[in-house]
Design a protein around this motif. Structure first.
Motif, PDB file in Angstrom:
ATOM      1  N   UNK A   3      -8.855   5.287 -13.409  1.00 29.63           N
ATOM      2  CA  UNK A   3      -9.000   5.297 -11.956  1.00 29.63           C
ATOM      3  C   UNK A   3      -7.773   4.650 -11.317  1.00 29.63           C
ATOM      4  N   UNK A   4      -7.315   5.195 -10.207  1.00 33.59           N
ATOM      5  CA  UNK A   4      -6.128   4.647  -9.542  1.00 33.59           C
ATOM      6  C   UNK A   4      -6.467   4.141  -8.142  1.00 33.59           C
ATOM      7  N   UNK A   5      -5.679   3.160  -7.716  1.00 35.60           N
ATOM      8  CA  UNK A   5      -5.780   2.642  -6.361  1.00 35.60           C
ATOM      9  C   UNK A   5      -4.376   2.417  -5.825  1.00 35.60           C
ATOM     10  N   UNK A   6      -4.245   2.391  -4.513  1.00 31.44           N
ATOM     11  CA  UNK A   6      -2.963   2.074  -3.926  1.00 31.44           C
ATOM     12  C   UNK A   6      -2.625   0.608  -4.202  1.00 31.44           C
ATOM     13  N   UNK A   7      -1.364   0.359  -4.477  1.00 29.20           N
ATOM     14  CA  UNK A   7      -0.947  -1.000  -4.807  1.00 29.20           C
ATOM     15  C   UNK A   7      -1.279  -1.960  -3.673  1.00 29.20           C
ATOM     16  N   UNK A   8      -1.179  -1.481  -2.464  1.00 27.48           N
ATOM     17  CA  UNK A   8      -1.503  -2.325  -1.313  1.00 27.48           C
ATOM     18  C   UNK A   8      -2.965  -2.682  -1.211  1.00 27.48           C
ATOM     19  N   UNK A   9      -3.831  -1.946  -1.927  1.00 25.98           N
ATOM     20  CA  UNK A   9      -5.271  -2.242  -1.905  1.00 25.98           C
ATOM     21  C   UNK A   9      -5.640  -3.343  -2.885  1.00 25.98           C
ATOM     22  N   UNK A  10      -4.787  -3.587  -3.858  1.00 26.02           N
ATOM     23  CA  UNK A  10      -5.134  -4.563  -4.905  1.00 26.02           C
ATOM     24  C   UNK A  10      -4.153  -5.736  -4.953  1.00 26.02           C
ATOM     25  N   UNK A  11      -3.165  -5.760  -4.052  1.00 23.28           N
ATOM     26  CA  UNK A  11      -2.192  -6.855  -4.017  1.00 23.28           C
ATOM     27  C   UNK A  11      -1.842  -7.202  -2.576  1.00 23.28           C
ATOM     28  N   UNK A  12      -1.585  -8.480  -2.338  1.00 24.80           N
ATOM     29  CA  UNK A  12      -0.975  -8.905  -1.089  1.00 24.80           C
ATOM     30  C   UNK A  12       0.532  -8.895  -1.270  1.00 24.80           C
ATOM     31  N   UNK A  13       1.252  -8.401  -0.271  1.00 22.26           N
ATOM     32  CA  UNK A  13       2.708  -8.260  -0.330  1.00 22.26           C
ATOM     33  C   UNK A  13       3.379  -9.225   0.649  1.00 22.26           C
ATOM     34  N   UNK A 130      20.558   2.873   0.114  1.00 26.13           N
ATOM     35  CA  UNK A 130      21.838   2.209  -0.068  1.00 26.13           C
ATOM     36  C   UNK A 130      22.715   2.970  -1.029  1.00 26.13           C
ATOM     37  N   UNK A 131      24.003   3.004  -0.762  1.00 29.99           N
ATOM     38  CA  UNK A 131      24.948   3.734  -1.610  1.00 29.99           C
ATOM     39  C   UNK A 131      25.536   2.833  -2.678  1.00 29.99           C
ATOM     40  N   UNK A 132      26.178   1.738  -2.266  1.00 31.48           N
ATOM     41  CA  UNK A 132      26.834   0.842  -3.230  1.00 31.48           C
ATOM     42  C   UNK A 132      25.820  -0.104  -3.855  1.00 31.48           C
ATOM     43  N   UNK A 133      25.111  -0.868  -3.009  1.00 26.18           N
ATOM     44  CA  UNK A 133      24.087  -1.796  -3.496  1.00 26.18           C
ATOM     45  C   UNK A 133      22.721  -1.209  -3.181  1.00 26.18           C
ATOM     46  N   UNK A 134      21.978  -0.880  -4.207  1.00 26.29           N
ATOM     47  CA  UNK A 134      20.672  -0.259  -4.026  1.00 26.29           C
ATOM     48  C   UNK A 134      19.648  -1.301  -3.565  1.00 26.29           C
ATOM     49  N   UNK A 135      18.755  -0.873  -2.693  1.00 26.46           N
ATOM     50  CA  UNK A 135      17.688  -1.738  -2.218  1.00 26.46           C
ATOM     51  C   UNK A 135      16.361  -0.990  -2.280  1.00 26.46           C
ATOM     52  N   UNK A 136      15.322  -1.712  -2.664  1.00 22.05           N
ATOM     53  CA  UNK A 136      13.987  -1.120  -2.690  1.00 22.05           C
ATOM     54  C   UNK A 136      13.572  -0.788  -1.263  1.00 22.05           C
ATOM     55  N   UNK A 137      12.907   0.334  -1.128  1.00 21.30           N
ATOM     56  CA  UNK A 137      12.464   0.785   0.187  1.00 21.30           C
ATOM     57  C   UNK A 137      11.442  -0.189   0.776  1.00 21.30           C
ATOM     58  N   UNK A 138      10.943   0.134   1.928  1.00 21.12           N
ATOM     59  CA  UNK A 138      10.067  -0.771   2.668  1.00 21.12           C
ATOM     60  C   UNK A 138       8.776  -1.081   1.921  1.00 21.12           C
ATOM     61  N   UNK A 139       8.201  -2.210   2.278  1.00 20.23           N
ATOM     62  CA  UNK A 139       6.921  -2.626   1.702  1.00 20.23           C
ATOM     63  C   UNK A 139       5.856  -1.564   1.967  1.00 20.23           C
ATOM     64  N   UNK A 140       5.949  -0.935   3.126  1.00 24.90           N
ATOM     65  CA  UNK A 140       4.974   0.096   3.478  1.00 24.90           C
ATOM     66  C   UNK A 140       4.932   1.204   2.434  1.00 24.90           C
ATOM     67  N   UNK A 141       6.093   1.637   1.973  1.00 28.95           N
ATOM     68  CA  UNK A 141       6.150   2.687   0.946  1.00 28.95           C
ATOM     69  C   UNK A 141       5.626   2.167  -0.386  1.00 28.95           C
ATOM     70  N   UNK A 142       6.013   0.931  -0.745  1.00 33.42           N
ATOM     71  CA  UNK A 142       5.562   0.361  -2.018  1.00 33.42           C
ATOM     72  C   UNK A 142       4.042   0.234  -2.062  1.00 33.42           C
ATOM     73  N   UNK A 143       3.450  -0.092  -0.954  1.00 27.74           N
ATOM     74  CA  UNK A 143       1.987  -0.250  -0.913  1.00 27.74           C
ATOM     75  C   UNK A 143       1.256   1.060  -1.197  1.00 27.74           C
ATOM     76  N   UNK A 144       1.926   2.176  -0.983  1.00 29.91           N
ATOM     77  CA  UNK A 144       1.297   3.483  -1.177  1.00 29.91           C
ATOM     78  C   UNK A 144       1.353   3.948  -2.640  1.00 29.91           C
TER      79      UNK A 144
END
Length: 414
Positions: A3-13, A130-144
């Motif tokens: 069973x899967x859940x959105x990461x934002x449903x099981x973690x506080x960010x 980011x082109x040179x230095x990569x950055x993780x996208x927004x928390x909103x996307x990670x929560x999904x």
């Protein structure tokens, strides 16, 4: 399938604060810790570089790090995770970290393993900016992002299986690495034995006595030419007998080559004498000019250049370079020391015999090392496969442990 859940449903960010919130003038000599990328990347929480006072800490208390949290690196080296241990120094995360606090229905070790799995890493890479230095996208996307969440007891069972598998793999890797070290140590021991001896017919000679010229390259920077056909090389281009042209090796044109060329020949040995000491290569009519960190020695025909190569790779020669080099950060071995270096030189026939034996032994060591490194790569791939299966609900037995088997570290081939 689990069973899967959105990461934002099981973690506080909590994403680290904006960089402007932690300027250099905020830092003090001691106080509350500021945790950085390195703490997630290297899974260590004891070495702290930056501190803030109590007033700043209270202002940024939302970003406080506590035992049982999980942190993830979010810039440059992305997706590295670490669980915050007990009794850490009170502190906050910086802008390059993400803090996750799992719910009571999510095992923290299970979460850490899942966030180290190929599936999660792929999701992270798909959502970077980011082109040179990569950055993780927004928390909103990670929560999904969806995480498989079986019952807590099953999560703990999966963690136990992964722990057992990884422990066996890590032990196998330790044995392999020890075997690699033993093979290299055997070769160095043989070099030490050969170049320490002095039998009948061997003579003590300085490099100056055995050569027609000893010098180094250009002290300065030539005029580069992207369309030139000649290369400007230094000590870092010398690799086990070969001149290695790297992607960042600069080029010069014919006029610059004529201006700075040295009289090199088929019995020229090149040695790095500045920075990384003791790299060695032969000159084979390559279109190159030398920089100051590349020393050249034109040996006489009575000297086998391969004999010299092995001497330079020996612990005896390296110790001499280390003892006589100058410079605290960047080491330098002088041309004077190179000219005065004394070698016990046997007759050419014996030089040739020694070279033949060492070439056979070196080939054997290289083959052994390559084979073991392949095994190390296979074990890393096995770790990824185990994680992939674990979070696809396919890790039901321990058959994969048969793939881990590796003999005790014992390479002592003569």
């Amino acid at each position: 399938m689990l069973e899967t859940k959105k990461l934002g449903e099981v973690c506080k960010f909590v994403r680290g604060p904006f960089g402007g919130s932690l300027k250099k003038n905020c830092f003090v000599e001691n106080g509350n810790a500021v945790y950085e990328q390195q703490h997630a990347i290297y899974n260590q929480f004891s070495e702290i570089r930056y501190f803030i006072n109590d007033e700043k800490f209270e202002e940024m208390k939302r970003f406080e790090l506590k035992s049982g949290d999980l942190i993830m690196s979010c810039s440059g080296t992305m997706g590295k995770v670490a669980i915050v241990p007990a009794n850490i120094k009170k502190g906050i995360i910086n802008q390059a970290l993400l803090k996750l606090t799992p719910s009571k229905n999510l095992d923290i070790e299970y979460l850490r393993y899942w966030m180290s799995s190929p599936d999660f890493i792929q999701r992270i890479e798909e959502n970077t900016v980011g082109a040179a230095i990569k950055n993780v996208a927004s928390v909103k996307i990670l929560k999904e992002i969806k995480v498989p969440v079986p019952p807590l007891q099953q999560q703990q069972q999966i963690v136990a299986i992964i722990n057992q598998a990884f422990e066996a793999i890590d032990q196998a890797k330790a044995n392999i690495e020890k075997n690699i070290a033993n093979a290299k140590e055997l070769f160095q021991s043989k070099l030490n034995e050969i170049f320490s001896q002095k039998d009948d017919g061997w003579e003590e000679k300085s490099f100056k006595e055995l050569s027609t010229r000893i010098g180094d390259g250009l002290h300065g920077t030539p005029n580069y030419d992207e369309d030139g056909e000649y290369y400007f090389i230094n000590g870092n281009n010398l690799t086990n007998g070969l001149i290695e042209i790297k992607g960042n090796t600069k080029k010069v044109n014919y006029e610059e080559f004529i201006k700075h060329k040295k009289e090199l020949n088929e019995n020229t040995v090149l040695i790095s004498i500045n920075g990384t000491l003791g790299n060695v290569a032969f000159y084979n009519n390559e279109k190159v000019i030398l920089g100051k960190s590349a020393c050249y020695i034109n040996f006489m025909p009575s000297v086998n250049k391969h004999f010299i190569k092995y001497l330079i790779k020996s612990p005896i020669f390296f110790k001499s370079m280390a003892n006589e080099s100058t410079g605290a950060t960047i080491k330098n071995f002088s041309l004077k020391s190179m000219r005065e270096y004394i070698v016990n030189l046997p007759p050419m026939k014996i030089q040739n015999e020694i070279v033949q034996k060492l070439e056979l032994l070196e080939t054997d060591v290289l083959e052994i090392t390559y084979s073991y490194k392949q095994k190390l790569n296979n074990l890393e791939d096995l770790k990824k496969s185990i994680l992939q299966k674990a979070f696809a609900g396919e890790l039901t037995n321990m058959d994969f442990l048969q793939q881990v088997a590796e003999p005790e570290a014992s390479y002592t081939k003569k």
